[in-house]
Design an enzyme around this catalytic site. Structure first.
Site, PDB file in Angstrom:
ATOM      1  N   ASP A 161     -17.740 -18.884  15.562  1.00 32.59           N
ATOM      2  CA  ASP A 161     -19.131 -19.213  14.786  1.00 32.59           C
ATOM      3  C   ASP A 161     -19.682 -17.735  14.474  1.00 32.59           C
ATOM      4  N   ASN A 162     -20.712 -17.943  13.535  1.00 30.74           N
ATOM      5  CA  ASN A 162     -21.414 -16.753  12.710  1.00 30.74           C
ATOM      6  C   ASN A 162     -22.728 -16.753  13.469  1.00 30.74           C
ATOM      7  N   THR A 216     -17.638 -36.228   5.493  1.00 28.23           N
ATOM      8  CA  THR A 216     -18.702 -36.778   5.296  1.00 28.23           C
ATOM      9  C   THR A 216     -18.829 -38.332   4.849  1.00 28.23           C
ATOM     10  N   SER A 254     -25.787 -34.812  -2.820  1.00 30.04           N
ATOM     11  CA  SER A 254     -26.417 -33.669  -3.062  1.00 30.04           C
ATOM     12  C   SER A 254     -25.230 -32.451  -3.114  1.00 30.04           C
ATOM     13  N   TYR A 307     -24.344 -30.095  -0.661  1.00 27.12           N
ATOM     14  CA  TYR A 307     -24.387 -30.433   0.677  1.00 27.12           C
ATOM     15  C   TYR A 307     -22.885 -30.971   0.170  1.00 27.12           C
ATOM     16  N   HIS A 308     -23.239 -32.307   0.255  1.00 30.49           N
ATOM     17  CA  HIS A 308     -22.382 -33.396  -0.348  1.00 30.49           C
ATOM     18  C   HIS A 308     -21.120 -33.256  -1.031  1.00 30.49           C
ATOM     19  N   LYS A 359     -18.198 -31.467   0.459  1.00 32.54           N
ATOM     20  CA  LYS A 359     -17.065 -31.967   0.803  1.00 32.54           C
ATOM     21  C   LYS A 359     -16.260 -32.709   0.100  1.00 32.54           C
ATOM     22  N   VAL A 391     -25.078 -38.336  12.825  1.00 34.88           N
ATOM     23  CA  VAL A 391     -24.442 -38.025  14.188  1.00 34.88           C
ATOM     24  C   VAL A 391     -26.326 -38.159  14.837  1.00 34.88           C
ATOM     25  N   THR A 443     -41.495 -41.175   9.274  1.00 35.35           N
ATOM     26  CA  THR A 443     -41.518 -40.754   7.712  1.00 35.35           C
ATOM     27  C   THR A 443     -40.101 -41.756   7.181  1.00 35.35           C
ATOM     28  N   ARG A 455     -35.145 -36.982  -2.113  1.00 33.61           N
ATOM     29  CA  ARG A 455     -34.214 -37.240  -2.221  1.00 33.61           C
ATOM     30  C   ARG A 455     -34.096 -38.203  -3.616  1.00 33.61           C
TER      31      ARG A 455
HETATM   32  P1  NAD Z   1     -24.638 -27.584  12.919  1.00 32.12           P
HETATM   33  O1  NAD Z   1     -24.920 -26.666  11.306  1.00 32.12           O
HETATM   34  O2  NAD Z   1     -25.385 -28.042  13.559  1.00 32.12           O
HETATM   35  O3  NAD Z   1     -23.338 -26.802  12.964  1.00 32.12           O
HETATM   36  C1  NAD Z   1     -22.216 -26.010  12.101  1.00 32.12           C
HETATM   37  C2  NAD Z   1     -22.120 -24.659  12.501  1.00 32.12           C
HETATM   38  O4  NAD Z   1     -21.052 -24.094  12.474  1.00 32.12           O
HETATM   39  C3  NAD Z   1     -23.204 -24.108  13.225  1.00 32.12           C
HETATM   40  O5  NAD Z   1     -23.334 -23.196  14.502  1.00 32.12           O
HETATM   41  C4  NAD Z   1     -23.084 -22.305  11.785  1.00 32.12           C
HETATM   42  O6  NAD Z   1     -23.791 -21.089  12.577  1.00 32.12           O
HETATM   43  C5  NAD Z   1     -21.603 -22.549  11.807  1.00 32.12           C
HETATM   44  N1  NAD Z   1     -21.252 -22.021  10.604  1.00 32.12           N
HETATM   45  C6  NAD Z   1     -21.763 -22.275   9.017  1.00 32.12           C
HETATM   46  N2  NAD Z   1     -21.421 -21.308   8.566  1.00 32.12           N
HETATM   47  C7  NAD Z   1     -19.837 -20.870   9.013  1.00 32.12           C
HETATM   48  C8  NAD Z   1     -19.129 -19.374   9.088  1.00 32.12           C
HETATM   49  N3  NAD Z   1     -18.978 -19.176   7.213  1.00 32.12           N
HETATM   50  N4  NAD Z   1     -18.765 -18.527   9.862  1.00 32.12           N
HETATM   51  C9  NAD Z   1     -18.892 -19.353  11.039  1.00 32.12           C
HETATM   52  N5  NAD Z   1     -19.106 -20.366  11.348  1.00 32.12           N
HETATM   53  C10 NAD Z   1     -20.425 -20.872  10.417  1.00 32.12           C
HETATM   54  O7  NAD Z   1     -23.868 -28.361  12.029  1.00 32.12           O
HETATM   55  P2  NAD Z   1     -23.651 -29.671  12.840  1.00 32.12           P
HETATM   56  O8  NAD Z   1     -24.211 -30.813  12.354  1.00 32.12           O
HETATM   57  O9  NAD Z   1     -22.940 -29.678  14.387  1.00 32.12           O
HETATM   58  O10 NAD Z   1     -21.982 -30.858  12.082  1.00 32.12           O
HETATM   59  C11 NAD Z   1     -20.647 -29.440  12.631  1.00 32.12           C
HETATM   60  C12 NAD Z   1     -20.353 -30.539  10.600  1.00 32.12           C
HETATM   61  O11 NAD Z   1     -20.337 -31.954  11.487  1.00 32.12           O
HETATM   62  C13 NAD Z   1     -20.328 -29.949   9.563  1.00 32.12           C
HETATM   63  O12 NAD Z   1     -19.497 -29.384   8.879  1.00 32.12           O
HETATM   64  C14 NAD Z   1     -21.620 -31.271   8.762  1.00 32.12           C
HETATM   65  O13 NAD Z   1     -21.307 -31.865   7.662  1.00 32.12           O
HETATM   66  C15 NAD Z   1     -20.057 -32.384   9.528  1.00 32.12           C
HETATM   67  N6  NAD Z   1     -21.052 -33.533  10.243  1.00 32.12           N
HETATM   68  C16 NAD Z   1     -22.440 -33.493  10.569  1.00 32.12           C
HETATM   69  C17 NAD Z   1     -23.415 -34.644  10.868  1.00 32.12           C
HETATM   70  C18 NAD Z   1     -24.082 -34.786  11.995  1.00 32.12           C
HETATM   71  O14 NAD Z   1     -25.455 -35.450  11.214  1.00 32.12           O
HETATM   72  N7  NAD Z   1     -24.971 -33.598  11.993  1.00 32.12           N
HETATM   73  C19 NAD Z   1     -22.491 -35.863   9.893  1.00 32.12           C
HETATM   74  C20 NAD Z   1     -21.555 -35.836   9.513  1.00 32.12           C
HETATM   75  C21 NAD Z   1     -20.407 -34.663   8.905  1.00 32.12           C
HETATM   76  N1  USQ Z   2     -34.360 -40.727   6.347  1.00 35.92           N
HETATM   77  C1  USQ Z   2     -35.833 -41.133   5.981  1.00 35.92           C
HETATM   78  N2  USQ Z   2     -36.465 -40.266   6.607  1.00 35.92           N
HETATM   79  C2  USQ Z   2     -36.608 -38.852   7.073  1.00 35.92           C
HETATM   80  C3  USQ Z   2     -34.968 -38.620   6.909  1.00 35.92           C
HETATM   81  C4  USQ Z   2     -34.610 -38.905   6.339  1.00 35.92           C
HETATM   82  O1  USQ Z   2     -35.859 -41.843   5.120  1.00 35.92           O
HETATM   83  O2  USQ Z   2     -37.912 -39.195   7.021  1.00 35.92           O
HETATM   84  C5  USQ Z   2     -33.490 -41.429   4.830  1.00 35.92           C
HETATM   85  C6  USQ Z   2     -33.058 -39.973   3.575  1.00 35.92           C
HETATM   86  O3  USQ Z   2     -33.892 -40.440   2.227  1.00 35.92           O
HETATM   87  C7  USQ Z   2     -31.411 -40.736   3.682  1.00 35.92           C
HETATM   88  C8  USQ Z   2     -31.017 -40.995   5.349  1.00 35.92           C
HETATM   89  O4  USQ Z   2     -32.408 -41.572   5.826  1.00 35.92           O
HETATM   90  O5  USQ Z   2     -31.460 -41.849   2.338  1.00 35.92           O
HETATM   91  C9  USQ Z   2     -29.814 -40.501   5.724  1.00 35.92           C
HETATM   92  O6  USQ Z   2     -31.146 -39.210   5.737  1.00 35.92           O
HETATM   93  P1  USQ Z   2     -31.099 -37.850   7.644  1.00 35.92           P
HETATM   94  O7  USQ Z   2     -31.143 -36.581   7.036  1.00 35.92           O
HETATM   95  O8  USQ Z   2     -30.155 -38.446   8.594  1.00 35.92           O
HETATM   96  O9  USQ Z   2     -28.849 -37.468   7.225  1.00 35.92           O
HETATM   97  P2  USQ Z   2     -27.884 -36.810   5.258  1.00 35.92           P
HETATM   98  O10 USQ Z   2     -28.840 -36.463   4.276  1.00 35.92           O
HETATM   99  O11 USQ Z   2     -27.465 -37.770   4.608  1.00 35.92           O
HETATM  100  O12 USQ Z   2     -26.623 -36.001   6.056  1.00 35.92           O
HETATM  101  C10 USQ Z   2     -26.164 -36.387   7.740  1.00 35.92           C
HETATM  102  C11 USQ Z   2     -26.535 -34.527   8.263  1.00 35.92           C
HETATM  103  C12 USQ Z   2     -24.708 -34.240   7.211  1.00 35.92           C
HETATM  104  C13 USQ Z   2     -23.740 -35.295   7.460  1.00 35.92           C
HETATM  105  C14 USQ Z   2     -24.456 -37.096   6.464  1.00 35.92           C
HETATM  106  C15 USQ Z   2     -23.703 -37.399   6.915  1.00 35.92           C
HETATM  107  O13 USQ Z   2     -26.844 -33.634   7.982  1.00 35.92           O
HETATM  108  O14 USQ Z   2     -24.144 -33.562   7.811  1.00 35.92           O
HETATM  109  O15 USQ Z   2     -22.737 -35.051   6.406  1.00 35.92           O
HETATM  110  O16 USQ Z   2     -25.608 -37.012   8.037  1.00 35.92           O
HETATM  111  S1  USQ Z   2     -23.631 -39.524   5.957  1.00 35.92           S
HETATM  112  O17 USQ Z   2     -25.032 -39.449   5.347  1.00 35.92           O
HETATM  113  O18 USQ Z   2     -23.010 -40.276   6.444  1.00 35.92           O
HETATM  114  O19 USQ Z   2     -23.104 -38.481   4.648  1.00 35.92           O
END
Ligand code: NAD
Ligand code: USQ
Length: 404
Positions: free
Chosen positions: A35-36, A149, A191, A193-194, A197, A223, A265, A334
């Protein structure tokens, strides 16, 4: 007990990576976290922090050793920028499995401005490509497990059950012939971000085909929750809990908002249907994926890692009823469909033995308890979603006259 594997967990300090690293270590594997610490740095830059007090990596690993006798190694490497160090580490460990969580994962953060857009693309695409290219260059054959995702599929396909990654298509040819092909399910990211992926998917498709790399791409839903069996063992092992407007995800935000007396919200009408999974199931799914690598057949294994779907509105109502909270319908910052249906196939994980924990099973109470315990750490001003998708949108800030 399965045979111990050498596993690198990239992004192992994060919300999903940390509990996964502990779970795999508990299962007898030799785990190295890479991790960084960029996630912690972004928090500092934004003035945000995890609701739970997360310990430093040194303290975390010391606590794990004290509690279990097990050792997890740690390497501070930026996988997007330090290609030589990535190569050296892969060469030294020759991992059986590389699990890749190490990306910038917040959609709102990726839409903040041009700097965050460029960072998200550069970080996510370079990190993924460096790990793949270094493995090939070294002649290694790790099983690559990536966290993708659900959002790559988009939210426009009302009525269709979203399959696991691939879509059969039927193409009319000459002489009334119909050709069948299988293609990657067309991506429809919502987005920057998406979008990264979606781009990762093409990198995987190429390296699986060209170099016969074994790759599992897990299309994960949102999650929720905080703790797992392993993070509960000691307070120094506690998982992070994001609640701020960029990194907090919707259900955890609502649970925490209810605890601190902030209206829930809901963006717009709350008709957005999304897929969810509890963090305990995330770690179980990843362990299942690690134990079931795909064949070397040139095709990426794509699994949908989710357990249930809900509308944002129904989650808000559920939380409001349980915690006597108020709901505020705020302007949606959004650019997304106001209402959508969502049906998703998760048949592979179910067939591998996953028994999902659902919202109805009391885990909400646990998350409430964690949020209550650390409510005094809440930085109230970080709650609103201020990142907008386009310049002419308004942030999702609660206006008092709109609180129901
Ligand atoms: P997070 O931000 O908590 O963890 C990501 C970690 O990766 C962090 O600790 C960060 O420091 C590290 N990182 C980022 N860039 C790096 C780099 N260049 N080199 C080394 N380390 C690096 O995120 P999370 O919620 O744990 O999500 C983990 C993965 O799962 C992500 O790829 C995310 O897209 C995916 N994901 C998360 C969710 C969610 O709801 N949290 C849902 C679907 C998918
Ligand atoms: N939303 C609200 N109120 C809030 C926050 C969010 O109504 O206060 C709504 C958003 O507009 C959206 C939905 O809830 O319609 C989901 O938003 P989110 O922030 O919970 O999730 P998202 O932005 O989709 O991203 C999260 C993780 C991302 C992962 C993704 C899985 O941050 O890393 O990839 O969930 S998924 O949504 O299935 O693509």
């Amino acid at each position: 007990m399965t045979k111990a594997k050498d596993i690198i967990v990239v992004g192992g300090d994060g919300f999903c990576g940390w509990p996964t690293a502990l779970h795999l270590s508990q299962n007898g594997h030799n785990v190295t976290i890479v991790d960084n610490m960029s996630r912690r740095d972004i928090d500092k830059k934004m003035g945000a922090d995890s609701l739970t007090p997360i310990a430093s990596m040194d303290e975390r690993l010391k606590a794990w050793k004290e509690k279990t006798g097990l050792t997890i190694a740690f390497e501070h490497i930026d996988v997007a920028r330090e290609f030589d160090r990535v190569t050296e580490l892969l060469e030294a460990i020759k991992p059986d499995t590389v699990i890749h969580f190490g990306e910038q994962r917040a959609a709102p953060y990726s839409m903040r401005g041009v700097g965050e857009k460029r960072y998200t693309v550069d970080n996510n695409i370079s990190g993924t490509h460096n790990l793949l290219a270094a493995s090939i260059e070294l002649g290694l054959d790790p099983h690559f497990v990536h966290l993708g995702t659900m959002g790559v599929y988009g939210y426009d396909d009302d009525g269709i059950e979203i399959p696991e990654g691939y879509l059969p298509v039927y193409i009319p040819g000459d002489d009334k012939m119909i050709f069948q092909r299988e293609i990657l399910y067309p991506t429809n990211p919502g987005s920057v971000y998406h979008m990264t992926k979606s781009m990762d998917q093409l990198l995987f498709q190429f390296y699986a085909k060209n170099d016969r790399l074994r790759i599992t791409d897990l299309h994960q839903g949102i999650v929720w929750g905080t703790q797992t069996d392993e993070t509960k063992l000691d307070e120094r092992l506690i998982n992070r809990f994001d609640y701020d407007g960029d990194y907090g995800t919707v259900l955890n935000r609502f649970l925490m908002q209810a605890v601190v007396g902030h209206p829930l919200t809901v963006h717009g009408t709350g008709g957005q249907t999304r897929a969810f999974i509890h963090i305990q199931d995330t770690v179980k799914c990843i362990a299942l994926a690690v134990n079931n690598p795909p064949p070397k057949d040139g095709k990426v294994a794509i699994l949908n890692q989710m357990t249930e779907t809900h509308t944002v509105r129904s989650l808000a109502t559920l939380v409001a009823d349980v915690a006597d909270a108020k709901i505020a319908n705020v302007d949606n910052p959004r650019n997304e469909a106001a209402e959508n249906d969502l049906r998703v196939s998760n048949k592979t994980f179910i067939s591998l033995g996953l028994k999902p924990v659902t919202l109805a099973e009391g885990l909400m109470d646990e998350t409430f308890q964690i949020a209550s315990k650390y409510a005094n750490r809440c930085i109230y001003k970080m709650i609103p979603c201020v990142s907008t998708w386009t310049n002419n949108q308004r942030p999702g800030v609660v206006k008092v006259d709109k609180v129901a």
